[in-house]
Design a protein around this motif. Structure first.
Motif, PDB file in Angstrom:
ATOM      1  N   CYS A 168       0.662  -4.675   1.202  1.00 40.31           N
ATOM      2  CA  CYS A 168       0.946  -4.647  -0.230  1.00 40.31           C
ATOM      3  C   CYS A 168       1.542  -3.296  -0.601  1.00 40.31           C
ATOM      4  CB  CYS A 168      -0.334  -4.838  -1.026  1.00 40.31           C
ATOM      5  SG  CYS A 168      -1.316  -6.265  -0.569  1.00 40.31           S
ATOM      6  N   THR A 182       6.458 -14.124  -3.961  1.00 40.48           N
ATOM      7  CA  THR A 182       7.586 -13.626  -4.759  1.00 40.48           C
ATOM      8  C   THR A 182       7.571 -12.106  -4.905  1.00 40.48           C
ATOM      9  OG1 THR A 182       6.417 -13.900  -6.852  1.00 40.48           O
ATOM     10  CG2 THR A 182       7.764 -15.764  -6.094  1.00 40.48           C
ATOM     11  N   ASP A 183       6.475 -11.478  -4.554  1.00 41.02           N
ATOM     12  CA  ASP A 183       6.346 -10.021  -4.662  1.00 41.02           C
ATOM     13  C   ASP A 183       7.143  -9.362  -3.541  1.00 41.02           C
ATOM     14  OD1 ASP A 183       5.577  -7.354  -4.747  1.00 41.02           O
ATOM     15  OD2 ASP A 183       3.444  -7.795  -4.971  1.00 41.02           O
ATOM     16  N   ARG A 184       8.226  -8.695  -3.877  1.00 34.74           N
ATOM     17  CA  ARG A 184       9.114  -8.089  -2.875  1.00 34.74           C
ATOM     18  C   ARG A 184       8.470  -6.906  -2.157  1.00 34.74           C
ATOM     19  NH1 ARG A 184      14.934  -9.455  -5.071  1.00 34.74           N
ATOM     20  NH2 ARG A 184      15.489  -9.047  -2.923  1.00 34.74           N
ATOM     21  N   ALA A 185       7.406  -6.350  -2.716  1.00 42.18           N
ATOM     22  CA  ALA A 185       6.723  -5.216  -2.105  1.00 42.18           C
ATOM     23  C   ALA A 185       5.505  -5.681  -1.302  1.00 42.18           C
ATOM     24  CB  ALA A 185       6.298  -4.211  -3.172  1.00 42.18           C
ATOM     25  N   ARG A 186       5.557  -6.926  -0.815  1.00 44.81           N
ATOM     26  CA  ARG A 186       4.413  -7.494  -0.103  1.00 44.81           C
ATOM     27  C   ARG A 186       4.906  -8.336   1.054  1.00 44.81           C
ATOM     28  NH1 ARG A 186      -0.830 -10.400  -2.590  1.00 44.81           N
ATOM     29  NH2 ARG A 186      -0.817  -8.448  -3.703  1.00 44.81           N
ATOM     30  N   GLN A 187       4.199  -8.240   2.175  1.00 46.49           N
ATOM     31  CA  GLN A 187       4.394  -9.148   3.300  1.00 46.49           C
ATOM     32  C   GLN A 187       3.049  -9.812   3.557  1.00 46.49           C
ATOM     33  OE1 GLN A 187       6.221  -7.422   6.763  1.00 46.49           O
ATOM     34  NE2 GLN A 187       7.955  -6.651   5.616  1.00 46.49           N
ATOM     35  N   ASP A 225       6.434   0.325   0.520  1.00 46.73           N
ATOM     36  CA  ASP A 225       7.505   1.202   0.077  1.00 46.73           C
ATOM     37  C   ASP A 225       8.130   1.839   1.311  1.00 46.73           C
ATOM     38  OD1 ASP A 225       9.128   3.273  -0.922  1.00 46.73           O
ATOM     39  OD2 ASP A 225       7.760   3.685  -2.594  1.00 46.73           O
ATOM     40  N   SER A 282      -2.457  -9.049   3.855  1.00 43.02           N
ATOM     41  CA  SER A 282      -1.105  -8.660   3.433  1.00 43.02           C
ATOM     42  C   SER A 282      -0.882  -7.171   3.565  1.00 43.02           C
ATOM     43  CB  SER A 282      -0.883  -9.022   1.954  1.00 43.02           C
ATOM     44  OG  SER A 282      -0.988 -10.396   1.729  1.00 43.02           O
TER      45      SER A 282
END
Length: 188
Positions: A81, A57-62, A84, A79
């Motif tokens: 993390c 759910t963290d949009r700043a993480r793949q 930006d 990941s």
């Protein structure tokens, strides 16, 4: 990134899903594997699934599962993390591997694949990695990869952390050296 996976010689990074929880739980529940991880160690398959859901759910993480190519076993996770895109930076983190894979090519190749993806596909200018101040094994591995030690971050998290980074100016030599040792191939 073809079919959303990153392909190397020893591993394939595939987008993490809750379906990977069962394969990841044995290594994630190992106290030695989890020793330097700042989040609580999952104590059950349900907790592992919840942790993965929270990560996703963290949009700043793949997030990626690491799959060993020889037998297609999922052996760990890693990941990007604090991603930006506007600032052109991210951190490689939330990485762990089954203890039986320590010392093999898997961690180095995973970091190389993520770095290549971040610089080449996402256009980032900086990748950072942090380790616990006491995690000497990981610090030595980052040094062997050619990352630049930037210092100790005493108040960044609840524990002291050492920080390494690679920036676009250093990617050429790092990538060339790593490609010759680990044979990065494109996922296409």
């Amino acid at each position: 990134m073809s079919d959303d996976s990153l392909l190397g010689r020893a591993v394939r990074l595939i987008p993490l899903s809750v379906d990977h929880a069962e394969a990841l739980f044995p290594s994630a529940s190992d106290p030695e594997v989890w020793q330097w991880t700042p989040r609580p160690r999952p104590g059950s398959l349900e907790e592992m699934q919840a942790m993965i859901r929270q990560m996703l759910t963290d949009r700043a993480r793949q997030c990626f599962a690491v799959q060993r190519l020889t037998d297609e076993a999922v052996i760990g996770s890693t990941s990007l993390c604090e991603l930006d895109l506007a600032e052109g930076r991210a951190e490689i983190g939330a990485t762990w591997f089954d203890r039986s894979c320590w010392g093999g090519p898997y961690n180095a190749e995973s970091k190389l694949l993520l770095s290549g993806y971040a610089f080449d596909d996402l256009g980032l200018a900086r990748i950072a990695l942090r380790t616990d101040n006491l995690n000497v094994r990981s610090q030595q591995a980052l040094t062997r990869l050619g990352l630049v030690y930037e210092g100790t971050m005493r108040s960044h998290t609840r524990i002291a952390a050492k920080s390494w980074a690679v920036v676009t100016e250093r990617v050429g030599p790092v990538s060339a050296g790593e490609q010759s040792r680990h044979g990065r191939t494109s996922g296409a």
